[in-house]
Design a protein around this motif. Structure first.
Motif, mmCIF file in Angstrom:
data_model
loop_
_atom_site.group_PDB
_atom_site.id
_atom_site.type_symbol
_atom_site.label_atom_id
_atom_site.label_comp_id
_atom_site.label_asym_id
_atom_site.label_seq_id
_atom_site.Cartn_x
_atom_site.Cartn_y
_atom_site.Cartn_z
ATOM 1 N N PRO A 1 0.831 -1.205 0.000
ATOM 2 C CA PRO A 1 0.000 0.000 0.000
ATOM 3 C C PRO A 1 0.871 1.263 0.000
ATOM 4 C CG PRO A 1 -0.672 -1.522 1.740
ATOM 5 C CD PRO A 1 0.670 -1.972 1.249
ATOM 6 N N LEU B 1 -6.671 -0.025 7.905
ATOM 7 C CA LEU B 1 -7.180 0.115 6.539
ATOM 8 C C LEU B 1 -8.663 -0.220 6.437
ATOM 9 C CD1 LEU B 1 -4.249 -1.426 4.468
ATOM 10 C CD2 LEU B 1 -4.863 0.980 4.664
ATOM 11 N N LEU C 1 -10.083 2.439 0.015
ATOM 12 C CA LEU C 1 -9.073 1.669 -0.697
ATOM 13 C C LEU C 1 -9.270 1.838 -2.202
ATOM 14 C CD1 LEU C 1 -9.067 -1.631 1.411
ATOM 15 C CD2 LEU C 1 -7.717 0.458 1.733
ATOM 16 N N ARG D 1 -8.713 0.697 -5.976
ATOM 17 C CA ARG D 1 -8.631 -0.660 -6.520
ATOM 18 C C ARG D 1 -8.180 -0.651 -7.980
ATOM 19 N NH1 ARG D 1 -14.022 -3.180 -6.433
ATOM 20 N NH2 ARG D 1 -14.766 -1.059 -6.911
ATOM 21 N N SER E 1 -4.527 -7.529 -6.152
ATOM 22 C CA SER E 1 -5.411 -8.140 -5.157
ATOM 23 C C SER E 1 -5.114 -7.626 -3.747
ATOM 24 C CB SER E 1 -5.260 -9.662 -5.188
ATOM 25 O OG SER E 1 -5.924 -10.252 -4.096
ATOM 26 N N TRP E 2 -6.044 -6.850 -3.207
ATOM 27 C CA TRP E 2 -5.915 -6.437 -1.810
ATOM 28 C C TRP E 2 -5.956 -7.655 -0.889
ATOM 29 C CZ3 TRP E 2 -4.384 -2.328 0.744
ATOM 30 C CH2 TRP E 2 -4.434 -1.062 0.155
ATOM 31 N N GLN E 3 -6.795 -8.620 -1.209
ATOM 32 C CA GLN E 3 -6.933 -9.786 -0.331
ATOM 33 C C GLN E 3 -5.605 -10.521 -0.188
ATOM 34 O OE1 GLN E 3 -9.677 -12.840 -1.644
ATOM 35 N NE2 GLN E 3 -10.178 -13.389 0.474
ATOM 36 N N TRP F 1 -2.648 -9.173 -0.295
ATOM 37 C CA TRP F 1 -1.801 -8.396 0.622
ATOM 38 C C TRP F 1 -2.320 -8.506 2.051
ATOM 39 C CZ3 TRP F 1 -2.411 -4.403 4.097
ATOM 40 C CH2 TRP F 1 -1.215 -3.901 4.626
ATOM 41 N N PHE F 2 -3.643 -8.483 2.225
ATOM 42 C CA PHE F 2 -4.203 -8.653 3.581
ATOM 43 C C PHE F 2 -3.675 -9.939 4.218
ATOM 44 C CE2 PHE F 2 -8.239 -6.193 2.221
ATOM 45 C CZ PHE F 2 -7.679 -5.002 2.620
ATOM 46 N N GLU G 1 -11.704 -9.379 -0.365
ATOM 47 C CA GLU G 1 -11.372 -8.383 -1.390
ATOM 48 C C GLU G 1 -12.412 -7.263 -1.360
ATOM 49 O OE1 GLU G 1 -8.929 -6.872 -4.284
ATOM 50 O OE2 GLU G 1 -8.642 -8.788 -3.259
ATOM 51 N N LEU H 1 -3.043 0.069 -3.488
ATOM 52 C CA LEU H 1 -2.136 -1.077 -3.524
ATOM 53 C C LEU H 1 -1.405 -1.007 -4.856
ATOM 54 C CD1 LEU H 1 -1.353 -3.710 -2.001
ATOM 55 C CD2 LEU H 1 -2.984 -4.882 -3.504
#
Length: 289
Positions: free
Chosen positions: A165, A181, A186, A188, A193-195, A197-198, A207, A232
């Motif tokens: 991020p 966060l 966020l 996009r 993929s945010w998921q 990184w999460f 996501e 991201l």
């Protein structure tokens, strides 16, 4: 074209008219004065009219000669220009279609460097995110972000990416741990993929399904600079912004993601100059920023 004059007479006529002397025309064309005189006489016999008045130690165009000279000069000029084009070395044209962010932040400087030592390769750059320009024959090679499989295309990996991020310094001041966060906007991108990184940051979070969606990573970076949210972003694109202080990394966590590739139709293998550029680009891909 049945009434064309003897073509070798035309340069003699033009030179004599321009220089005002058969002797000067002979010297300019590396001929003898008698050869010039013979060619002018042959041309006059062909057109059926005198083109010069012969005076003592001088020649002067007749009215017919002046009109004819304008046409002859234009014809000789066009022939000279056309011959020059044919004699010039042929330059091969390479059409590149690149994702906008990598085109502006990475590719342009490398094209400039390559062309300094390969001036016979002419580049045409355009931006796109899909594969349509390549599949439709509108581009020779493309730079794209994705997985390893590129159906119908050859692919050469440039570099693998890690993502993290980034946000403006103002937004970063309110972010102390990744869980923060959950209350942030966020930004996009369909390929990031945010998921993923999460999970790397130890957060169980799906996501995001809301928040601004950007097809162009460069636009998303600029939105983050403007404080519109947390983006991201791939390291190769984000690091120049971080180095300039326009964006910051609020957290140290990152994760592996897709890679940037050079992709091209198989027919590109029949073009050695283009393949040489592709190999050079891959060799120099380690210099990211």
């Amino acid at each position: 074209m049945r009434d064309l004059p003897p073509l070798h007479t035309l340069p003699a006529f033009e030179a004599a008219a321009r220089l005002g002397s058969f002797l000067a025309a002979a010297e300019a064309l590396h001929l003898t004065p008698s050869a010039i005189s013979h060619r002018i006489r042959l041309l006059e016999e062909h057109v059926g009219q005198a083109l010069f008045e012969r005076r003592h130690r001088a020649i002067v165009l007749t009215a017919t000669g002046r009109r004819y000279l304008a046409v002859v000069r234009e014809a000789l000029l066009r022939l000279d220009e056309a011959s020059g084009v044919l004699r010039a070395p042929q330059r091969e044209r390479l059409r590149i279609s690149a994702a906008p962010a990598i085109a502006s932040k990475w590719l342009v400087s490398r094209v400039t460097a390559y062309q300094e030592t390969h001036p016979d390769l002419e580049f045409a750059l355009a931006t796109a995110t899909g594969l349509a320009p390549l599949l439709a024959g509108e581009a020779d090679i493309g730079l794209r972000y994705g997985e390893e499989e590129w159906p119908g295309l050859l692919a050469w990996k440039l570099f693998e990416e890690r993502v993290f991020p980034v946000c403006s310094p103002t937004l970063a001041a309110g972010l102390h741990q990744p869980q923060d966060l959950e209350r942030s906007r966020l930004l996009r991108h369909p390929l990031l993929s945010w998921q993923r990184w999460f999970a790397a940051a130890g957060i169980s979070h799906p996501e995001p399904s809301t928040g601004p969606l950007y097809e162009d990573a460069l636009l998303m970076l600029e939105a983050a600079v403007a404080g519109h949210g947390v983006a991201l972003m791939a390291a190769s694109l984000a690091l120049p912004y971080v180095a300039e202080g326009r964006l910051v990394r609020p957290f140290a966590e990152d994760c592996a993601d897709r890679s940037f590739y050079v992709v091209a139709p198989p027919a590109i293998q029949e073009r050695p100059a283009v393949m040489a550029f592709v190999r050079w680009l891959v060799r120099n891909a380690h210099d990211l920023v």
